[in-house]
Scaffold this motif. Sequence first.
Motif, mmCIF file in Angstrom:
data_model
loop_
_atom_site.group_PDB
_atom_site.id
_atom_site.type_symbol
_atom_site.label_atom_id
_atom_site.label_comp_id
_atom_site.label_asym_id
_atom_site.label_seq_id
_atom_site.Cartn_x
_atom_site.Cartn_y
_atom_site.Cartn_z
ATOM 1 N N GLY A 172 11.579 -20.515 -1.534
ATOM 2 C CA GLY A 172 11.110 -20.418 -2.915
ATOM 3 C C GLY A 172 9.613 -20.197 -2.975
ATOM 4 O O GLY A 172 9.113 -19.382 -3.756
ATOM 5 N N MET A 173 8.870 -20.921 -2.129
ATOM 6 C CA MET A 173 7.421 -20.749 -2.064
ATOM 7 C C MET A 173 7.047 -19.370 -1.526
ATOM 8 O O MET A 173 6.088 -18.748 -1.996
ATOM 9 N N VAL A 174 7.813 -18.881 -0.537
ATOM 10 C CA VAL A 174 7.545 -17.536 0.002
ATOM 11 C C VAL A 174 7.733 -16.482 -1.086
ATOM 12 O O VAL A 174 6.904 -15.574 -1.235
ATOM 13 N N MET A 175 8.798 -16.607 -1.861
ATOM 14 C CA MET A 175 9.015 -15.638 -2.935
ATOM 15 C C MET A 175 7.922 -15.748 -3.991
ATOM 16 O O MET A 175 7.446 -14.740 -4.537
ATOM 17 N N PHE A 176 7.498 -16.983 -4.299
ATOM 18 C CA PHE A 176 6.377 -17.191 -5.217
ATOM 19 C C PHE A 176 5.140 -16.443 -4.725
ATOM 20 O O PHE A 176 4.471 -15.729 -5.480
ATOM 21 N N GLN A 177 4.827 -16.606 -3.451
ATOM 22 C CA GLN A 177 3.631 -15.969 -2.887
ATOM 23 C C GLN A 177 3.755 -14.444 -2.889
ATOM 24 O O GLN A 177 2.777 -13.737 -3.161
ATOM 25 N N LEU A 178 4.935 -13.934 -2.578
ATOM 26 C CA LEU A 178 5.133 -12.481 -2.601
ATOM 27 C C LEU A 178 4.886 -11.925 -4.003
ATOM 28 O O LEU A 178 4.199 -10.915 -4.180
ATOM 29 N N LEU A 179 5.441 -12.575 -4.998
ATOM 30 C CA LEU A 179 5.264 -12.115 -6.384
ATOM 31 C C LEU A 179 3.816 -12.278 -6.831
ATOM 32 O O LEU A 179 3.285 -11.435 -7.561
ATOM 33 N N HIS A 180 3.183 -13.357 -6.379
ATOM 34 C CA HIS A 180 1.786 -13.580 -6.740
ATOM 35 C C HIS A 180 0.877 -12.532 -6.113
ATOM 36 O O HIS A 180 -0.026 -11.992 -6.765
ATOM 37 N N LYS A 181 1.103 -12.224 -4.844
ATOM 38 C CA LYS A 181 0.278 -11.239 -4.157
ATOM 39 C C LYS A 181 0.432 -9.855 -4.779
ATOM 40 O O LYS A 181 -0.536 -9.088 -4.834
ATOM 41 N N LEU A 182 1.624 -9.531 -5.264
ATOM 42 C CA LEU A 182 1.827 -8.222 -5.870
ATOM 43 C C LEU A 182 1.011 -8.057 -7.144
ATOM 44 O O LEU A 182 0.648 -6.945 -7.520
ATOM 45 N N GLU A 183 0.722 -9.165 -7.805
ATOM 46 C CA GLU A 183 -0.088 -9.090 -9.023
ATOM 47 C C GLU A 183 -1.545 -8.762 -8.710
ATOM 48 O O GLU A 183 -2.308 -8.386 -9.587
ATOM 49 N N HIS A 184 -1.927 -8.922 -7.447
ATOM 50 C CA HIS A 184 -3.308 -8.665 -7.035
ATOM 51 C C HIS A 184 -3.334 -7.662 -5.889
ATOM 52 O O HIS A 184 -4.179 -7.729 -5.012
ATOM 53 N N TRP A 185 -2.352 -6.745 -5.909
ATOM 54 C CA TRP A 185 -2.201 -5.796 -4.802
ATOM 55 C C TRP A 185 -3.432 -4.901 -4.686
ATOM 56 O O TRP A 185 -3.935 -4.351 -5.660
ATOM 57 N N ASN A 186 -3.892 -4.785 -3.462
ATOM 58 C CA ASN A 186 -5.034 -3.931 -3.166
ATOM 59 C C ASN A 186 -4.581 -2.887 -2.159
ATOM 60 O O ASN A 186 -4.174 -3.221 -1.058
ATOM 61 N N THR A 187 -4.621 -1.616 -2.536
ATOM 62 C CA THR A 187 -4.101 -0.567 -1.670
ATOM 63 C C THR A 187 -4.900 -0.432 -0.381
ATOM 64 O O THR A 187 -4.444 0.181 0.576
ATOM 65 N N GLY A 188 -6.072 -0.999 -0.318
ATOM 66 C CA GLY A 188 -6.865 -0.926 0.903
ATOM 67 C C GLY A 188 -6.484 -1.967 1.919
ATOM 68 O O GLY A 188 -6.900 -1.893 3.079
ATOM 69 N N GLU A 189 -5.695 -2.967 1.529
ATOM 70 C CA GLU A 189 -5.283 -4.015 2.442
ATOM 71 C C GLU A 189 -3.805 -4.294 2.233
ATOM 72 O O GLU A 189 -3.294 -4.159 1.123
ATOM 73 N N ARG A 190 -3.136 -4.692 3.314
ATOM 74 C CA ARG A 190 -1.711 -4.988 3.185
ATOM 75 C C ARG A 190 -1.491 -6.224 2.308
ATOM 76 O O ARG A 190 -0.683 -6.226 1.414
ATOM 77 N N TRP A 191 -2.200 -7.289 2.626
ATOM 78 C CA TRP A 191 -2.054 -8.509 1.848
ATOM 79 C C TRP A 191 -3.431 -8.974 1.385
ATOM 80 O O TRP A 191 -4.376 -8.984 2.150
ATOM 81 N N VAL A 192 -3.502 -9.358 0.132
ATOM 82 C CA VAL A 192 -4.752 -9.846 -0.429
ATOM 83 C C VAL A 192 -4.614 -11.336 -0.704
ATOM 84 O O VAL A 192 -3.668 -11.773 -1.335
ATOM 85 N N ASP A 193 -5.569 -12.115 -0.191
ATOM 86 C CA ASP A 193 -5.566 -13.546 -0.481
ATOM 87 C C ASP A 193 -6.204 -13.746 -1.843
ATOM 88 O O ASP A 193 -7.402 -13.963 -1.970
#
Length: 248
Positions: free
Chosen positions: A79-100
């Motif tokens: 559940g937390m992993v899915m939360f983080q995936l959805l959260h990261k997509l809201e701040h997606w940066n095309t220059g990086e795979r994952w944005v903290d």
Amino acid sequence: MKITRYIPNAFTMANLFCGMLGTFFAATGRLDFAAYAVVLGIFFDFFDGFFARLFKVEGELGLQLDSLADVVTSGVVPGMVMFQLLHKLEHWNTGERWVDAGLSWDSISVIPFLGFAITLASAFRLAKFNIDTRQTTSFIGLPTPANALLIISLPLIIQFQDIAIAENLITNTYFLLALTALSCFMLNAEVPLFALKFKSWGIAENKVRYGFLLLAGILLFWLTFLAIPIIIVLYVLISMVTRTTTSI
């Protein structure tokens, strides 16, 4: 007093500890480490039941403790992993795979919290399992460990496998929300699925299990993390075809 009676519960507690580690890693954005913790926890989860049957120490305490551990390892962490995936997509940066992007009330909408529906559905499924006498030799609905493996495979596929189609799906908010809904449904659906519990090692009575494990091994060797969602789908399809609730 035989020390063997404590071995199954020791494995269950190890599963719970892995779930605690997985929750920490998922909360801090280390989804790869969270995934590894879940895999290790599922390993301990398998062997607690194995040793309980081997040493003939199965009991109500072990059953309840096992479900409590699974709620954390196979419920809270995915559940937390899915939360983080959805959260990261809201701040997606095309220059990086994952944005903290960080976690703060100003940076999170309601959408990521929908990922916790997986945790709620997992807890409900485990509670039903404890009182459902039909699930002694097989499962009704997708087992929580299988569902957890499906969810935790997503960040691993993005991080370690350069497959454009898979990445485009996993980085799509609508896909993740649809997968969350499907996950919650399958956990509690009235669908008969075979269990990987061996009462004996004979080939004839375990041909479906052996065949599935062989196929899963080949897929993992060939596709690595991408194989995990495929294996879960095949698990459901094979179970539905063979009608294992009564025959296995």
